[in-house]
Write a protein that holds these residues in place. Structure first.
Motif, mmCIF file in Angstrom:
data_model
loop_
_atom_site.group_PDB
_atom_site.id
_atom_site.type_symbol
_atom_site.label_atom_id
_atom_site.label_comp_id
_atom_site.label_asym_id
_atom_site.label_seq_id
_atom_site.Cartn_x
_atom_site.Cartn_y
_atom_site.Cartn_z
ATOM 1 N N TRP A 122 8.294 8.454 4.999
ATOM 2 C CA TRP A 122 7.912 7.999 5.754
ATOM 3 C C TRP A 122 7.035 6.419 5.911
ATOM 4 N N PHE A 123 6.872 6.275 4.935
ATOM 5 C CA PHE A 123 5.991 4.720 4.714
ATOM 6 C C PHE A 123 6.658 3.750 4.781
ATOM 7 N N GLY A 124 8.202 3.490 3.836
ATOM 8 C CA GLY A 124 8.658 3.162 4.427
ATOM 9 C C GLY A 124 10.249 2.778 5.900
ATOM 10 N N ILE A 125 9.820 4.436 6.663
ATOM 11 C CA ILE A 125 9.824 4.269 8.270
ATOM 12 C C ILE A 125 9.189 3.432 9.141
ATOM 13 N N MET A 126 8.470 4.134 8.679
ATOM 14 C CA MET A 126 6.630 3.379 8.985
ATOM 15 C C MET A 126 6.866 1.972 9.450
ATOM 16 N N LEU A 127 7.248 1.281 7.451
ATOM 17 C CA LEU A 127 7.087 -0.605 8.028
ATOM 18 C C LEU A 127 7.847 -0.930 8.588
ATOM 19 N N GLY A 128 9.557 -0.189 8.715
ATOM 20 C CA GLY A 128 11.208 -0.282 8.614
ATOM 21 C C GLY A 128 10.732 -0.849 10.741
ATOM 22 N N THR A 129 9.320 0.260 11.407
ATOM 23 C CA THR A 129 9.463 0.014 12.525
ATOM 24 C C THR A 129 8.865 -1.198 12.931
ATOM 25 N N ILE A 130 7.793 -2.383 11.868
ATOM 26 C CA ILE A 130 7.147 -3.517 11.958
ATOM 27 C C ILE A 130 9.023 -4.145 12.284
ATOM 28 N N MET A 131 9.641 -4.061 12.145
ATOM 29 C CA MET A 131 10.701 -5.297 12.658
ATOM 30 C C MET A 131 11.341 -4.648 13.795
ATOM 31 N N LEU A 132 10.843 -3.611 14.900
ATOM 32 C CA LEU A 132 11.787 -3.389 15.477
ATOM 33 C C LEU A 132 11.193 -3.795 16.718
ATOM 34 N N PRO A 133 11.814 -4.553 17.746
ATOM 35 C CA PRO A 133 11.746 -5.444 18.358
ATOM 36 C C PRO A 133 10.794 -4.874 19.979
ATOM 37 N N ILE A 134 9.888 -5.177 20.445
ATOM 38 C CA ILE A 134 9.422 -4.129 21.809
ATOM 39 C C ILE A 134 10.526 -4.187 23.231
ATOM 40 N N HIS A 135 11.519 -4.844 22.756
ATOM 41 C CA HIS A 135 12.134 -4.794 23.900
ATOM 42 C C HIS A 135 13.059 -3.504 24.090
ATOM 43 N N VAL A 136 13.274 -3.005 22.365
ATOM 44 C CA VAL A 136 13.928 -2.231 22.610
ATOM 45 C C VAL A 136 13.639 -0.853 22.633
ATOM 46 N N ILE A 137 12.198 -1.103 22.587
ATOM 47 C CA ILE A 137 11.983 0.410 23.239
ATOM 48 C C ILE A 137 10.805 0.747 24.937
ATOM 49 N N ILE A 138 10.614 -0.660 24.669
ATOM 50 C CA ILE A 138 10.291 -1.016 26.574
ATOM 51 C C ILE A 138 10.654 0.226 27.074
ATOM 52 N N VAL A 139 12.220 0.188 27.489
ATOM 53 C CA VAL A 139 12.829 1.076 28.461
ATOM 54 C C VAL A 139 12.728 2.570 28.632
ATOM 55 N N PRO A 140 12.936 2.950 26.753
ATOM 56 C CA PRO A 140 12.357 4.024 27.017
ATOM 57 C C PRO A 140 10.618 4.956 27.098
ATOM 58 N N GLN A 141 9.850 4.133 27.156
ATOM 59 C CA GLN A 141 8.599 3.752 27.244
ATOM 60 C C GLN A 141 8.573 4.175 28.353
ATOM 61 N N TYR A 142 9.230 3.090 29.398
ATOM 62 C CA TYR A 142 8.698 3.277 30.916
ATOM 63 C C TYR A 142 9.361 4.111 31.164
ATOM 64 N N ILE A 143 10.148 4.844 30.814
ATOM 65 C CA ILE A 143 10.671 5.938 32.039
ATOM 66 C C ILE A 143 9.850 7.639 31.553
ATOM 67 N N LEU A 144 8.926 7.082 30.068
ATOM 68 C CA LEU A 144 8.543 8.287 30.120
ATOM 69 C C LEU A 144 7.260 7.785 30.729
ATOM 70 N N PHE A 145 6.323 7.220 30.890
ATOM 71 C CA PHE A 145 5.218 6.742 30.671
ATOM 72 C C PHE A 145 5.329 6.990 32.473
ATOM 73 N N SER A 146 6.856 6.654 32.899
ATOM 74 C CA SER A 146 6.502 6.750 34.865
ATOM 75 C C SER A 146 6.928 8.632 34.895
ATOM 76 N N GLN A 147 7.482 9.282 34.352
ATOM 77 C CA GLN A 147 7.388 10.599 34.776
ATOM 78 C C GLN A 147 6.181 11.182 34.441
ATOM 79 N N LEU A 148 5.371 10.803 33.218
ATOM 80 C CA LEU A 148 4.170 11.368 33.548
ATOM 81 C C LEU A 148 2.955 10.531 34.999
ATOM 82 N N GLY A 149 3.273 10.075 35.362
ATOM 83 C CA GLY A 149 2.518 8.718 35.862
ATOM 84 C C GLY A 149 1.695 8.056 35.508
#
Length: 283
Positions: free
Chosen positions: A113-140
């Motif tokens: 879990w610690f390795g996975i957590m560190l791996g998220t540092i290399m994850l660009p925001i542009h990769v997760i912005i679309v699913p996040q936007y869909i989720l937050f849009s459904q939540l209003g």
């Protein structure tokens, strides 16, 4: 003989280093100084000369810039302050708790879990912005501050978790053992022993969160659509219009205003930044 020659050379090298650093600092600060000077110039004089000498003083740029948009610029400063305070609180609470778990608790798959957590540092925001936007849009939550603040309550900034983990690992475990002998469980050890000793790391997290959130443009542009909900970076973007002539003096004036909080954060938090990153916490 050799020693006698080395000592004067070392004495001469120190002033040379200082002069070089001063010149380098001037070069790095020049764009900021030019922007400050340009905020006091008329629009037709801003791009005529790259110099820093004022031929005429125009303080009206600040008054015009403050009221140039649909709402006074103070509203956007308040909006940014709300987002920044929410993000700071979220990071301090969630990241410190996650860091304590990784540094002091034992559970299945801790290293993975610690390795996975560190791996998220290399994850660009542009990769997760679309699913996040869909989720937050459904939540209003779109066009509210919640999409910008709520993720911070879930320890999504892995850099700060890693920073605090390293800090806690530098604290003597004897402190935990002594508290456990006195009957303290993990919540009391965390709140009464570990957390007070983490002040440098917490201050570093707060300062970096403030600077990064205050300057964040992409996420705030995505989620905030109502002009009255705009933060400072998004509001500054509205000064530039491809169909209407841009008032560069007003734009630079409001840029200077927006830089004041960041300057103050560096001015009063510099020693905490150094202590939080460099110290091992073993004092």
């Amino acid at each position: 003989m050799t020693t006698d020659l080395v000592r004067p050379m070392r004495r001469l090298s120190t002033p040379a280093k200082h002069i070089g650093l001063i010149l380098l600092g001037i070069v790095m600060l020049y764009p900021v100084l030019w922007m400050v000077v340009s905020s006091l110039r008329p629009d037709d004089e801003i791009f005529r000369s790259p110099g820093l000498v004022l031929d005429s003083l125009r303080t009206e740029n600040y008054a015009q810039g403050w009221n140039a948009l649909s709402s006074p610029f103070g509203l956007y400063l308040v909006n940014s302050t709300i987002v920044v305070v929410g993000c700071i609180i979220g990071n301090l609470v969630s990241c410190s708790m996650a860091a304590y778990a990784f540094a002091r608790l034992e559970f299945t798959g801790k290293r993975w879990w610690f390795g996975i957590m560190l791996g998220t540092i290399m994850l660009p925001i542009h990769v997760i912005i679309v699913p996040q936007y869909i989720l937050f849009s459904q939540l209003g939550w779109v066009n509210t501050f919640l999409p910008l603040i709520a993720p911070k309550l879930l320890a999504t900034d892995a850099f700060f978790v890693f920073l605090m983990v390293q800090f806690i690992r530098g604290l003597p475990r004897e402190l935990d053992e002594a508290a456990r002998i006195d009957g303290c469980g993990h919540p009391r050890i965390f709140l009464r022993i570990i957390l007070p000793l983490m002040k440098p790391a917490l201050a570093t997290t707060a300062i970096f969160t403030f600077i990064w959130t205050w300057n964040d443009f992409f996420s705030q542009l995505i989620y905030l659509t109502d002009p009255d909900m705009y933060t400072v970076p998004v509001a500054l973007r509205t000064f530039v219009d491809s169909t209407v002539s841009t008032s560069w003096g007003s734009l630079f004036a409001m840029n200077v205003v927006s830089l004041v909080p960041i300057f103050l954060a560096f001015l009063f938090g510099q020693r905490y930044l150094v202590r939080g990153i460099a110290t091992t916490g073993g004092k």
